[in-house]
Enzyme design. Structure first.
Site, PDB file in Angstrom:
ATOM      1  N   SER A 128      40.299  46.177  41.700  1.00 20.31           N
ATOM      2  CA  SER A 128      41.357  46.455  42.682  1.00 20.31           C
ATOM      3  C   SER A 128      40.942  47.574  43.611  1.00 20.31           C
ATOM      4  CB  SER A 128      42.648  46.890  41.991  1.00 20.31           C
ATOM      5  OG  SER A 128      43.064  45.937  41.081  1.00 20.31           O
TER       6      SER A 128
HETATM    7  N1  SAH Z   1      40.606  46.875  35.535  1.00 16.70           N
HETATM    8  C1  SAH Z   1      39.493  46.100  35.968  1.00 16.70           C
HETATM    9  C2  SAH Z   1      39.919  44.982  36.881  1.00 16.70           C
HETATM   10  C3  SAH Z   1      39.450  43.676  36.337  1.00 16.70           C
HETATM   11  S1  SAH Z   1      40.103  42.241  37.097  1.00 16.70           S
HETATM   12  C4  SAH Z   1      38.407  46.962  36.589  1.00 16.70           C
HETATM   13  O1  SAH Z   1      38.602  48.181  36.753  1.00 16.70           O
HETATM   14  O2  SAH Z   1      37.348  46.434  36.882  1.00 16.70           O
HETATM   15  C5  SAH Z   1      41.122  41.610  35.819  1.00 16.70           C
HETATM   16  C6  SAH Z   1      40.457  41.268  34.536  1.00 16.70           C
HETATM   17  O3  SAH Z   1      41.447  40.731  33.650  1.00 16.70           O
HETATM   18  C7  SAH Z   1      39.378  40.182  34.629  1.00 16.70           C
HETATM   19  O4  SAH Z   1      38.176  40.712  34.168  1.00 16.70           O
HETATM   20  C8  SAH Z   1      39.879  39.071  33.726  1.00 16.70           C
HETATM   21  O5  SAH Z   1      38.856  38.403  33.014  1.00 16.70           O
HETATM   22  C9  SAH Z   1      40.794  39.839  32.786  1.00 16.70           C
HETATM   23  N2  SAH Z   1      41.798  39.035  32.065  1.00 16.70           N
HETATM   24  C10 SAH Z   1      42.567  38.013  32.514  1.00 16.70           C
HETATM   25  N3  SAH Z   1      43.342  37.535  31.520  1.00 16.70           N
HETATM   26  C11 SAH Z   1      43.070  38.291  30.411  1.00 16.70           C
HETATM   27  C12 SAH Z   1      43.532  38.286  29.062  1.00 16.70           C
HETATM   28  N4  SAH Z   1      44.433  37.415  28.608  1.00 16.70           N
HETATM   29  N5  SAH Z   1      43.029  39.202  28.214  1.00 16.70           N
HETATM   30  C13 SAH Z   1      42.087  40.102  28.612  1.00 16.70           C
HETATM   31  N6  SAH Z   1      41.605  40.146  29.875  1.00 16.70           N
HETATM   32  C14 SAH Z   1      42.085  39.259  30.760  1.00 16.70           C
END
Ligand code: SAH
Length: 281
Positions: A128
Site C-alpha cells: 500500500s
Molecule cells: N502488508 C503488506 C501488504 C501485502 S498485500 C506489505 O507491507 O507488503 C496483501 C497480502 O495479503 C498479500 O500478500 C496476500 O497474499 C495476503 N493475503 C490475502 N488473503 C490472505 C489470507 N487469507 N491470509 C493471509 N494473507 C492473505
C-alpha cells in the site's frame, strides 16, 4: 555519522536496474506446504534505531528526491508529507521515518519507495502507499498513548507494514497465505533484527489464535466481510482495521472497536486493496 551507502546508491539515473526488464528478482518455485504451526522469530538483538526526527530536521528536507540523497532525508520528507496529509500520531510518524521502505521493494523500484504510491511486490500483490499504511496504523492505535500490545497483521506481503508495526506495538504476529511472499518477507526483515515480529505462513481467515487476544488486528487484504475469527480474537478495548466490501458494494476501510457492550463499527473512506483469499498457496 551514518555509515550506510548513499541512497539509492546502485541506481543509474536513467537506466532501470537489471531486474526491471521483465525478469523479477522474485520467484515462486516452492511447492505448497502445510501451514507452519509456530511463528518464525526474526531476531534476538536490539531494535536498530536511527536518530529521531526533529521538527528542525523535517524543515530542512530538500524538495528533490533526486539521486544521491541519503535515504533518511528522503524518508523525513515523506514523513512531513504524511503530517501535512493529516497523520498526527507521533509514534506512527516516527515509525514511518524509521523503516527503510526501499529495502522491501525490488531495486528497480527503490527510487519510487518514498513516493505516495502503491508498488508491486510479486505474485500479483502490492504494498500500500505510505499514506494508507500510516492512516490504518493510526486508526488501529486510536486512543493509545504508548505502544499498543499484541497486534495481528493479515497479509505480510513484503514485510514492510510488519516492520512499521514493530515500532508501535509490543508484539507483531503477521500471517501470509502465499509461501513465496512469506519467505520473501523473512529475507527482508532478517537484517533489521526485530525480535518482536513473528511471521506465520498460513491462512489468515482463521486469524492466529495462539497470539490472541490482540490489542489490534489489521488486514492488508479486503474481504466481503470481517471474519468472525478476527472479532473473536480481538481483546476488549481492541481495534480492528480492515478493507471490507460495504453495503454500497464498494471496498471501504472498516474500523471495529470491541467494547464491554459489544462491537462498534465505523465505515470510513473508500479504498482499493487486493482480495482476501482462503487457503494457502
Ligand atoms: N502488508 C503488506 C501488504 C501485502 S498485500 C506489505 O507491507 O507488503 C496483501 C497480502 O495479503 C498479500 O500478500 C496476500 O497474499 C495476503 N493475503 C490475502 N488473503 C490472505 C489470507 N487469507 N491470509 C493471509 N494473507 C492473505
Amino acid at each position: 555519522m551514518n555509515q550506510r551507502p548513499r541512497f539509492p546508491a546502485r541506481l543509474p539515473p536513467s537506466e532501470p536496474a537489471d531486474n526491471a526488464r521483465g525478469r523479477s528478482a522474485f520467484s515462486n518455485s516452492g511447492t505448497v506446504q502445510t501451514a507452519r504451526a509456530q511463528p518464525v522469530r526474526l531476531g534476538v538483538g536490539p531494535v536498530r534505531s536511527r536518530a529521531p526526527l526533529t521538527p528542525a530536521a523535517m524543515q530542512n528536507i530538500p524538495a528533490s528526491t533526486g539521486l544521491g540523497l541519503d535515504s533518511s532525508a528522503v524518508r523525513a520528507r515523506m514523513v512531513s508529507q504524511l503530517a501535512a496529509q493529516g497523520i498526527q500520531d507521533p509514534l506512527v510518524l516516527q515509525a514511518m521515518g524509521r523503516v527503510e521502505r526501499h529495502r522491501f521493494v525490488e531495486s528497480a523500484l527503490a527510487n519510487q519507495a518514498y513516493e505516495d504510491t502503491s508498488l508491486p511486490i510479486g505474485l500479483g500483490q502490492t504494498i500500500s502507499k505510505p499514506n494508507v499504511v500510516a492512516r490504518m496504523i493510526e486508526l488501529l492505535r486510536q486512543g493509545a498513548s504508548g505502544r499498543l500490545g499484541r497486534v495481528l497483521e493479515i497479509g505480510t506481503g513484503c514485510g514492510y507494514q510488519a516492520a512499521v508495526l514493530s515500532h508501535v506495538a509490543t508484539e507483531v504476529y503477521s500471517i501470509e497465505r502465499l509461501r513465496g511472499l512469506h519467505e520473501k518477507a523473512k529475507g527482508h526483515l532478517l537484517p533489521f533484527r526485530l525480535p518482536n515480529v513473528h511471521l506465520i505462513f498460513g491462512d489468515g481467515m482463521q486469524g492466529f489464535p495462539k497470539g490472541a487476544p490482540y490489542a489490534g488486528i489489521i488486514s492488508a487484504a479486503g474481504g466481503d466481510d470481517v471474519p468472525a475469527s478476527w472479532m473473536a480474537q480481538l481483546a476488549e478495548g481492541g481495534r480492528l482495521v480492515a478493507p471490507t466490501v460495504t453495503a454500497s458494494g464498494q471496498q471501504a476501510l472498516v474500523v471495529i472497536h470491541k467494547t464491554s457492550q459489544g462491537f462498534e463499527r465505523q465505515i470510513l473512506e473508500a479504498v482499493h486493496f487486493v482480495p482476501l483469499k482462503s487457503g494457502i498457496a
